[in-house]
Design an enzyme around this catalytic site. Structure first.
Site, PDB file in Angstrom:
ATOM      1  N   ASP A 125       0.863  -1.185   0.000  1.00 52.74           N
ATOM      2  CA  ASP A 125       0.000   0.000   0.000  1.00 52.74           C
ATOM      3  C   ASP A 125       0.896   1.231   0.000  1.00 52.74           C
ATOM      4  OD1 ASP A 125      -1.687   2.124   0.612  1.00 52.74           O
ATOM      5  OD2 ASP A 125      -2.682   1.102   2.273  1.00 52.74           O
ATOM      6  N   ASN A 155      -5.230  12.870 -11.272  1.00 52.43           N
ATOM      7  CA  ASN A 155      -5.928  13.336 -12.461  1.00 52.43           C
ATOM      8  C   ASN A 155      -5.617  14.825 -12.601  1.00 52.43           C
ATOM      9  OD1 ASN A 155      -8.041  14.916 -11.090  1.00 52.43           O
ATOM     10  ND2 ASN A 155      -8.865  12.944 -10.473  1.00 52.43           N
ATOM     11  N   ASP A 193      -4.935   7.777  -6.527  1.00 52.49           N
ATOM     12  CA  ASP A 193      -5.209   9.192  -6.261  1.00 52.49           C
ATOM     13  C   ASP A 193      -6.160   9.352  -5.075  1.00 52.49           C
ATOM     14  OD1 ASP A 193      -5.167  11.966  -6.646  1.00 52.49           O
ATOM     15  OD2 ASP A 193      -6.601  11.914  -8.299  1.00 52.49           O
ATOM     16  N   SER A 249      -0.705   5.289 -14.828  1.00 49.46           N
ATOM     17  CA  SER A 249      -1.583   5.077 -15.997  1.00 49.46           C
ATOM     18  C   SER A 249      -2.041   3.648 -16.213  1.00 49.46           C
ATOM     19  CB  SER A 249      -0.940   5.606 -17.296  1.00 49.46           C
ATOM     20  OG  SER A 249      -0.949   7.008 -17.317  1.00 49.46           O
ATOM     21  N   TYR A 287      -6.665   4.317 -16.363  1.00 49.30           N
ATOM     22  CA  TYR A 287      -6.232   4.946 -17.611  1.00 49.30           C
ATOM     23  C   TYR A 287      -5.853   3.913 -18.672  1.00 49.30           C
ATOM     24  CZ  TYR A 287      -6.287   9.683 -15.646  1.00 49.30           C
ATOM     25  OH  TYR A 287      -6.670  10.894 -15.111  1.00 49.30           O
TER      26      TYR A 287
END
Length: 169
Positions: free
Chosen positions: A9, A23, A33, A119, A123
């Site tokens: 984590d 983002n 995020d 990403s 994403y």
């Protein structure tokens, strides 16, 4: 610089700076995020709001990075970087996320960093390519940082990263 791979984590990492796969709004979101914003508390969001009001009124551009205090995280800083959405940007933008994060780390004096796999979540970037790019870019970018750890949340991605690391070394 020593580049490591760990499963775990990222919000629990005791490093100088935790890198956030943010983002462009800098206002938190899902995945890494959201976890960083939740664990770090309201101080991170407050500074992100200030950044949006001043330096980044249109959001943080893809491939760039910016630092904020880490709030309640066991790190001093959070370095926010916006990765490209797969199919909407080329790999150089993903590489730039790692390079820009290291540049910001040098500016703030961070020597130990924890990186997520930028990403490769919502994403949609293919994990193998994302890992190869992360390891190659972290290993070849000149920096004053002494240690970068690629922190992977799930076992399957961690196992893949260990395989990829052998082929990149």
């Amino acid at each position: 610089m020593d580049v490591r791979i760990e499963q775990g984590d990222i919000t629990q990492c005791r490093v100088d700076a935790i890198v956030n796969a943010a983002n462009s709004s800098l206002m938190g979101g899902g995945g890494v995020d959201g976890a960083i914003h939740r664990a770090g508390g309201p101080q991170i969001l407050a500074v992100c709001r200030e950044l949006r009001a001043s330096r980044f009124p249109d959001g943080l551009p893809t491939g760039q990075a910016v630092a904020t205090p880490a709030g309640e995280l066991p790190a001093r800083w959070v370095i926010h970087t916006v990765g490209p959405v797969y199919g909407r940007g080329d790999g150089s933008l993903l590489d730039s996320c790692y390079r820009s994060s290291l540049e910001v780390a040098d500016e703030i004096g961070a020597r130990t960093l924890a990186f997520p796999l930028i990403s490769a979540g919502v994403y949609g970037w293919p994990k193998q390519d994302a890992i190869e790019r992360a390891l190659r870019t972290l290993g070849s970018t000149p920096t004053e940082a002494t240690e970068a750890t690629l922190v992977l949340f799930d076992r399957a991605t961690y196992d893949l990263a260990l395989e990829v690391q052998q082929s990149v070394d």
